[in-house]
Design a protein around this motif. Structure first.
Motif, PDB file in Angstrom:
ATOM      1  N   VAL A  16       0.844  -1.192   0.000  1.00 38.89           N
ATOM      2  CA  VAL A  16       0.000   0.000   0.000  1.00 38.89           C
ATOM      3  C   VAL A  16       0.884   1.248   0.000  1.00 38.89           C
ATOM      4  O   VAL A  16       0.681   2.169  -0.773  1.00 38.89           O
ATOM      5  N   LYS A  45      -1.030  -4.361   2.524  1.00 36.72           N
ATOM      6  CA  LYS A  45      -2.471  -4.256   2.758  1.00 36.72           C
ATOM      7  C   LYS A  45      -2.867  -5.005   4.026  1.00 36.72           C
ATOM      8  O   LYS A  45      -2.407  -6.110   4.270  1.00 36.72           O
ATOM      9  N   ASN A  80      -0.378   2.867  -3.200  1.00 35.02           N
ATOM     10  CA  ASN A  80      -1.139   2.041  -4.149  1.00 35.02           C
ATOM     11  C   ASN A  80      -0.576   2.173  -5.555  1.00 35.02           C
ATOM     12  O   ASN A  80      -1.314   2.216  -6.534  1.00 35.02           O
ATOM     13  N   ALA A  92      -7.193   8.497  -1.519  1.00 36.03           N
ATOM     14  CA  ALA A  92      -6.826   7.119  -1.206  1.00 36.03           C
ATOM     15  C   ALA A  92      -6.706   6.867   0.297  1.00 36.03           C
ATOM     16  O   ALA A  92      -6.542   5.736   0.712  1.00 36.03           O
TER      17      ALA A  92
END
Lengths: 271, 292
Positions: A16, A45, A80, A92
């Motif tokens: 991430v 993640k 991301n 995000a």
């Protein structure tokens, strides 16, 4: 560097946040200040990563770099797979500040609705999300109250609800419970863990409390100051399910001891 | 009950002291003329009678409070409001240009503040001029505005209102610049994380945050507007309005009329300031303000 090896093996699709040789130097009136130096870190993640270190170690700065509130002067950061600016524009992440930062002229429900209004969601969906996030932070029934009518802990929960209403997969929290008393903090820590388990979000959490970091995290990033850098990354061996009294277990205490050692090693006690 | 003790009694005490000082001053200031009158009439009144006479002259140097009060009462409540002698009539004339000028001034002040907050060039260039504008004595500017505007055919309410505007835009501009800049860094960062546009930040954060500043500066501005309207009435040839009433009183040495007009002006000013304060309180309440 052990940190490099540890993170290098984990670069996969699920990253991430990825920081590579990240550095940031502030130009101040007293000359340049190196707030961050050579930070290499990958956050995957679903992780709950805590950043711990003495004041001025750059933990908040790092979070602000992720959020595109500060621009790095060296190295790269991607969220991301996007640049931090693109990630911010794509909304995000949700950001929770040290103080609740609620707008005093809006009711709690309107405060939670603020980011949704800015995105331009239709009313019905706003209502649905407000209800869902208010439930999530146990604030149902307080929708019509103004911030000053709520206690500090409830205000901070409302600000978490506001960050969650966004529905971003990444939650950035900058010492969100720093100003609260210990009992309220324990309670909110417990709730935050439950919330994390239920929502499967990735959380970056800045704190200066060792027990808080150990209790919450799947990974603890120990930082030291001048210049701000990562000195140790500790994987937590604690189970996902964590009652409050896990903090008395030998396992917990062992991790806490390692964090403390890491902090001590990075901290020069000159004065 | 607490309100009576904490607010009304102290204010009334000061009022009573002022009235007492006023009476003493009236006796002393009217005494020389009264002595002169008595000497020419060959009268030698006693002390009490003499004091009574100083407080009841038709054109005293310093009217006594009861003379002013009587004049004010007669010209406010006992005359038809359309009468040229009615203080209500004159107050209304002044009030209408005050309100128009106040509306112009508030709008102009807000506009300037928005410009200063959002355009760096304006921020650097405008403020010194705004401050300089207020150092020019309005008494010198007012006749010129009236004369210039009359020359291009603008007369009546507008020129007077413009003088009010000139005085009232300043506090609003200064207050609103402060108000629009009052959001904390954290709130601005928050809007940034939402990728909010400048106009969203303006309407959802800066404007609501500036509301308390707006009302505080509007209180000052409305009082300044009234001063502007009265000053604007002085060079119009003394037709109507509190300023005209003051000027006419000065021409004909109607000191009691002057003082009564002064009281009327003060009453109007007090009502305006209280009204703005009340509206401010209501707005603050509707914006979730903590009841004080």
């Amino acid at each position: 560097m052990t940190v490099n090896q540890a993170t290098a093996t984990r670069v996969e699709q699920s990253a991430v946040v990825e920081a590579r040789q990240l550095g940031l130097t502030f130009q101040t009136n007293d000359g340049p200040v190196r707030a961050l130096s050579n930070v290499d870190l990958t956050i995957n993640k679903g992780e709950f990563v805590s950043f711990i270190g003495p004041s001025g170690c750059g933990k908040t700065t790092f979070l602000r770099v992720i959020a595109d509130l500060e621009k790095p002067t060296e190295g790269t950061i991607s969220i991301n797979g996007m640049s931090s600016e693109q990630a911010r524009e794509a909304r995000a992440y949700g950001y929770v500040f040290q103080a609740a930062a609620l707008l005093p002229w809006r009711t709690i429900e309107r405060n939670v609705a603020l980011p949704l209004e800015i995105i331009g969601l239709p009313r019905a969906e706003q209502q649905e999300r407000i209800k869902r996030t208010m439930d999530l932070v146990n604030l149902s029934g307080f929708e019509k109250k103004y911030p000053w009518q709520l206690s500090g802990g409830m205000q901070q929960r409302a600000s978490i609800a506001r960050a969650l209403a966004f529905d971003a997969d990444l939650l950035l929290m900058d010492e969100p419970f720093g100003a609260l008393d210990e009992i309220v903090r324990d309670h909110l820590n417990e709730q935050l863990l439950q919330l994390w388990r239920r929502t499967d979000k990735t959380i970056c959490f800045v704190t200066h409390s060792i027990p808080e970091a150990v209790y919450l995290s799947t990974r603890i990033v120990v930082m030291s100051q001048r210049p701000g850098r990562v000195t140790d990354v500790i994987e937590s061996t604690l189970p996902k399910e964590r009652p409050l009294d896990i903090r008395e277990s030998p396992e917990f205490l062992a991790i806490a001891a390692r964090v403390r050692d890491g902090l001590r090693a990075g901290h020069s006690y000159e004065d | 009950m607490d309100r009576v003790r904490d607010k009304i009694i102290p204010v009334l005490t000061i009022l009573a002291a002022l009235v007492a000082v006023w009476y003493v001053a009236a006796v002393f200031m009217n005494a020389p003329f009264q002595r002169d009158l008595d000497r020419r009439a060959g009268e030698t009144p006693g002390t009490i009678e003499f004091i009574g006479k100083t407080l009841s002259q038709p054109k005293p140097t310093m009217p006594a409070p009861h003379q002013v009060a009587q004049n004010f009462f007669e010209n406010t409540f006992l005359r038809k409001v359309t009468s040229n002698r009615s203080l209500v009539y004159h107050s209304w004339v002044t009030l209408s240009s005050t309100l128009l000028g106040f509306a112009f001034g508030t709008a102009l002040g807000i506009l300037i503040a928005v410009g200063i907050v959002h355009v760096t060039a304006l921020d650097r260039s405008l403020m010194p001029w705004i401050i300089a504008s207020q150092t020019i004595p309005i008494l010198a500017v007012a006749p010129m505005i009236i004369v210039v505007l009359a020359a291009i055919g603008v007369t009546g309410l507008i020129p007077k209102a413009l003088i009010s505007t000139y005085l009232s835009f300043f506090p609003v501009a200064v207050g609103m610049v402060k108000g629009l800049r009052s959001p904390e860094v954290m709130h601005l960062d928050l809007m940034h994380t939402y990728n909010a546009s400048a106009s969203q930040t303006f309407w959802k954060l800066r404007v609501p945050a500036s509301v308390p500043f707006l009302f505080a500066s509007m209180k000052v501005a409305v009082a300044a507007s009234l001063v502007g309207a009265i000053v604007g009435e002085l060079p119009t040839g003394a037709v109507a309005g509190i300023g005209a009433k003051l000027l006419a009183g000065a021409y004909y040495s109607q000191t009691i009329d002057i003082w009564a007009a002064l009281v009327a002006g003060s009453v109007v000013a007090a009502m305006l300031v209280v009204l703005v304060g009340l509206v401010g309180k209501l707005v603050e309440r509707s914006m979730g303000g903590r009841p004080a």
